[in-house]
Design a protein around this motif. Structure first.
Motif, PDB file in Angstrom:
ATOM      1  N   ALA A   1     -52.556 -33.052  37.719  1.00  0.00           N
ATOM      2  CA  ALA A   1     -51.184 -33.157  38.215  1.00  0.00           C
ATOM      3  C   ALA A   1     -50.788 -34.608  38.450  1.00  0.00           C
ATOM      4  O   ALA A   1     -49.642 -35.000  38.199  1.00  0.00           O
ATOM      5  CB  ALA A   1     -51.038 -32.349  39.506  1.00  0.00           C
ATOM      6  N   ARG A   2     -51.727 -35.416  38.908  1.00  0.00           N
ATOM      7  CA  ARG A   2     -51.423 -36.831  39.118  1.00  0.00           C
ATOM      8  C   ARG A   2     -51.205 -37.537  37.774  1.00  0.00           C
ATOM      9  O   ARG A   2     -50.407 -38.467  37.679  1.00  0.00           O
ATOM     10  CB  ARG A   2     -52.531 -37.488  39.932  1.00  0.00           C
ATOM     11  N   ARG A   3     -51.904 -37.093  36.735  1.00  0.00           N
ATOM     12  CA  ARG A   3     -51.668 -37.688  35.419  1.00  0.00           C
ATOM     13  C   ARG A   3     -50.322 -37.229  34.849  1.00  0.00           C
ATOM     14  O   ARG A   3     -49.670 -37.982  34.116  1.00  0.00           O
ATOM     15  CB  ARG A   3     -52.825 -37.354  34.477  1.00  0.00           C
ATOM     16  N   ALA A   4     -49.911 -36.009  35.159  1.00  0.00           N
ATOM     17  CA  ALA A   4     -48.594 -35.547  34.721  1.00  0.00           C
ATOM     18  C   ALA A   4     -47.492 -36.401  35.336  1.00  0.00           C
ATOM     19  O   ALA A   4     -46.543 -36.812  34.650  1.00  0.00           O
ATOM     20  CB  ALA A   4     -48.407 -34.078  35.070  1.00  0.00           C
ATOM     21  N   VAL A   5     -47.610 -36.690  36.622  1.00  0.00           N
ATOM     22  CA  VAL A   5     -46.651 -37.587  37.267  1.00  0.00           C
ATOM     23  C   VAL A   5     -46.770 -38.992  36.690  1.00  0.00           C
ATOM     24  O   VAL A   5     -45.769 -39.641  36.342  1.00  0.00           O
ATOM     25  CB  VAL A   5     -46.855 -37.606  38.790  1.00  0.00           C
TER      26      VAL A   5
ATOM     27  N   PRO B   1     -47.148 -28.030  34.705  1.00  0.00           N
ATOM     28  CA  PRO B   1     -45.733 -28.391  34.626  1.00  0.00           C
ATOM     29  C   PRO B   1     -45.188 -28.721  36.008  1.00  0.00           C
ATOM     30  O   PRO B   1     -45.944 -28.716  36.992  1.00  0.00           O
ATOM     31  CB  PRO B   1     -45.094 -27.136  34.029  1.00  0.00           C
ATOM     32  N   GLY B   2     -43.868 -29.001  36.094  1.00  0.00           N
ATOM     33  CA  GLY B   2     -43.373 -29.488  37.372  1.00  0.00           C
ATOM     34  C   GLY B   2     -42.034 -28.992  37.863  1.00  0.00           C
ATOM     35  O   GLY B   2     -41.712 -29.169  39.042  1.00  0.00           O
ATOM     36  N   HIS B   3     -41.215 -28.354  37.019  1.00  0.00           N
ATOM     37  CA  HIS B   3     -39.810 -28.204  37.409  1.00  0.00           C
ATOM     38  C   HIS B   3     -39.543 -27.105  38.437  1.00  0.00           C
ATOM     39  O   HIS B   3     -38.399 -26.946  38.852  1.00  0.00           O
ATOM     40  CB  HIS B   3     -38.924 -28.031  36.172  1.00  0.00           C
ATOM     41  N   HIS B   4     -40.583 -26.372  38.860  1.00  0.00           N
ATOM     42  CA  HIS B   4     -40.397 -25.387  39.937  1.00  0.00           C
ATOM     43  C   HIS B   4     -40.874 -25.890  41.302  1.00  0.00           C
ATOM     44  O   HIS B   4     -40.617 -25.234  42.312  1.00  0.00           O
ATOM     45  CB  HIS B   4     -41.139 -24.092  39.608  1.00  0.00           C
ATOM     46  N   ALA B   5     -41.562 -27.008  41.352  1.00  0.00           N
ATOM     47  CA  ALA B   5     -42.095 -27.506  42.623  1.00  0.00           C
ATOM     48  C   ALA B   5     -40.961 -28.052  43.493  1.00  0.00           C
ATOM     49  O   ALA B   5     -40.247 -28.970  43.087  1.00  0.00           O
ATOM     50  CB  ALA B   5     -43.139 -28.586  42.371  1.00  0.00           C
ATOM     51  N   GLU B   6     -40.809 -27.493  44.676  1.00  0.00           N
ATOM     52  CA  GLU B   6     -39.790 -27.979  45.610  1.00  0.00           C
ATOM     53  C   GLU B   6     -40.405 -28.999  46.560  1.00  0.00           C
ATOM     54  O   GLU B   6     -41.565 -29.378  46.421  1.00  0.00           O
ATOM     55  CB  GLU B   6     -39.166 -26.790  46.335  1.00  0.00           C
ATOM     56  N   GLN B   7     -39.628 -29.475  47.525  1.00  0.00           N
ATOM     57  CA  GLN B   7     -40.082 -30.578  48.372  1.00  0.00           C
ATOM     58  C   GLN B   7     -41.458 -30.318  48.976  1.00  0.00           C
ATOM     59  O   GLN B   7     -42.337 -31.188  48.926  1.00  0.00           O
ATOM     60  CB  GLN B   7     -39.052 -30.840  49.495  1.00  0.00           C
ATOM     61  N   SER B   8     -41.647 -29.166  49.573  1.00  0.00           N
ATOM     62  CA  SER B   8     -42.910 -28.855  50.246  1.00  0.00           C
ATOM     63  C   SER B   8     -43.495 -27.539  49.779  1.00  0.00           C
ATOM     64  O   SER B   8     -44.323 -26.941  50.483  1.00  0.00           O
ATOM     65  CB  SER B   8     -42.689 -28.819  51.769  1.00  0.00           C
TER      66      SER B   8
ATOM     67  N   PHE C   1     -46.321 -22.178  38.882  1.00  0.00           N
ATOM     68  CA  PHE C   1     -47.361 -22.922  38.168  1.00  0.00           C
ATOM     69  C   PHE C   1     -47.293 -24.421  38.437  1.00  0.00           C
ATOM     70  O   PHE C   1     -48.073 -25.181  37.852  1.00  0.00           O
ATOM     71  CB  PHE C   1     -47.300 -22.710  36.641  1.00  0.00           C
ATOM     72  N   CYS C   2     -46.372 -24.899  39.284  1.00  0.00           N
ATOM     73  CA  CYS C   2     -46.078 -26.329  39.425  1.00  0.00           C
ATOM     74  C   CYS C   2     -46.524 -26.863  40.786  1.00  0.00           C
ATOM     75  O   CYS C   2     -46.357 -26.191  41.811  1.00  0.00           O
ATOM     76  CB  CYS C   2     -44.581 -26.575  39.262  1.00  0.00           C
ATOM     77  N   LEU C   3     -47.049 -28.081  40.797  1.00  0.00           N
ATOM     78  CA  LEU C   3     -47.506 -28.723  42.030  1.00  0.00           C
ATOM     79  C   LEU C   3     -46.581 -29.837  42.478  1.00  0.00           C
ATOM     80  O   LEU C   3     -46.254 -29.950  43.661  1.00  0.00           O
ATOM     81  CB  LEU C   3     -48.928 -29.264  41.842  1.00  0.00           C
ATOM     82  N   PHE C   4     -46.168 -30.701  41.556  1.00  0.00           N
ATOM     83  CA  PHE C   4     -45.285 -31.830  41.856  1.00  0.00           C
ATOM     84  C   PHE C   4     -44.109 -31.825  40.879  1.00  0.00           C
ATOM     85  O   PHE C   4     -44.239 -31.393  39.732  1.00  0.00           O
ATOM     86  CB  PHE C   4     -46.024 -33.174  41.741  1.00  0.00           C
TER      87      PHE C   4
END
Length: 309
Positions: free
Chosen positions: A91-95, A120-127, A132-135
């Motif tokens: 996830a850190r490499r995705a960012v 992936p990332g587009h479902h991760a909210e602020q907290s 399937f998304c973390l950031f």
């Protein structure tokens, strides 16, 4: 000039439970499809810094995700979202890939870029990690472009079949971003109605009916989305590139064909040529039929390469 491809073998170490649609094989099939493009400028996705994640998420969220990573097996964050020993660095490499790609495109090092990472990332909210998304990878990229490069007009186009609720939440009160999401409705996560317009009328949602085709998609983009982008005159276009609107995808019910993704990519790149020197950064989101995913990514990247030549 050519298209940069950001990916990393660490993203194969984000392991989900057997039978989970967001699986290692997704990236393996994409790697296989893109192996036939030797002219791609292949770059390792770097690991992001904590400060990059904190552009969109609070420290408490980063701490919670870090603490959740198990020593072995996997841990379920919700019914759909899981974390394994290799998930955090993936996830850190995705960012980090999104940060590096924005830097490369804005510096003129490359004209455009595709990021083949996971999760992936587009479902991760602020907290809230979810879907399937973390950031929030693409939202973080937008914030990086604005806060560190001084951009004032960034457009995000999210054509994943599921609404980009995380990107919307992270950028709801951001007047420097114009966010478009076309998505099947009704469908999980249940958000994305046309009356969700953001704190500065910066959110544009376009629900598409189940079983609608690429023709309906093209009509929506030509009538509504492309003119709005033209009026906005963005300095950078970011794409949340989900390929699960394909008719073969098992998680949804839109009937796009592979060539619809190529058409949409070409139109977005044409707008980028008009307004921002062709600067486009595209990031992998969904797509769960492995054959359709590989073919659609190849078609998408082929257009990016043609436009960067």
């Amino acid at each position: 000039m050519t298209t940069a491809l950001y990916t990393h073998a660490d993203c194969l170490n984000h392991v989900t439970p057997a039978g989970h649609p967001e699986q290692v094989a997704r990236l393996e099939h994409i790697n296989g499809a893109l192996a036939g493009f030797p002219q791609l400028d292949r770059r390792d996705a770097p690991e992001c810094t904590d400060a990059d994640i904190l552009l969109c998420h609070p420290q408490s969220h980063l701490d919670a995700i870090t603490a959740a990573a198990p020593a072995n097996g996997w841990r379920s964050l919700d019914a759909d979202t899981h974390i394994s020993p290799g998930s955090l660095i993936a996830a850190r490499r995705a960012v980090g890939a999104n940060i590096a790609a924005v830097d490369a495109v804005l510096s003129g090092d490359v004209k455009n870029a595709f990021i083949a990472t996971r999760p992936p990332g587009h479902h991760a909210e602020q907290s809230t990690p979810m879907g399937f998304c973390l950031f929030g990878n693409v939202a973080i990229a937008a914030k990086h472009a604005m806060e560190r490069h001084g951009l004032e007009c960034v457009t995000i186009v999210d054509f994943d079949v599921h609404h980009g609720n995380g990107t919307q939440a992270l950028l709801w009160n951001e007047p420097r971003v114009q966010f478009f999401s076309s998505h099947q409705s009704p469908l999980w996560p249940g958000s994305g109605s046309e009356n969700e317009t953001g704190g500065h009328n910066n959110i544009w949602n376009f629900p598409l009916a189940p079983h609608s085709t690429g023709q309906e998609m093209r009509q929506t983009y030509e009538a509504e989305i492309f003119p709005a982008i033209d009026r906005y005159q963005p300095q950078l276009i970011l794409i949340s590139a989900g390929f699960d609107a394909h008719m073969a995808d098992p998680l949804a019910n839109l009937n796009w064909q592979t060539e619809d993704f190529a058409w949409l990519t070409r139109q977005i790149c044409d707008l980028a040529d008009t307004h921002c020197q062709g600067r486009v950064v595209s990031t992998l989101e969904g797509g769960y039929d492995l054959t359709a995913l590989a073919a659609s990514v190849a078609a998408h990247v082929q257009v990016l390469m043609e436009k960067s030549a």
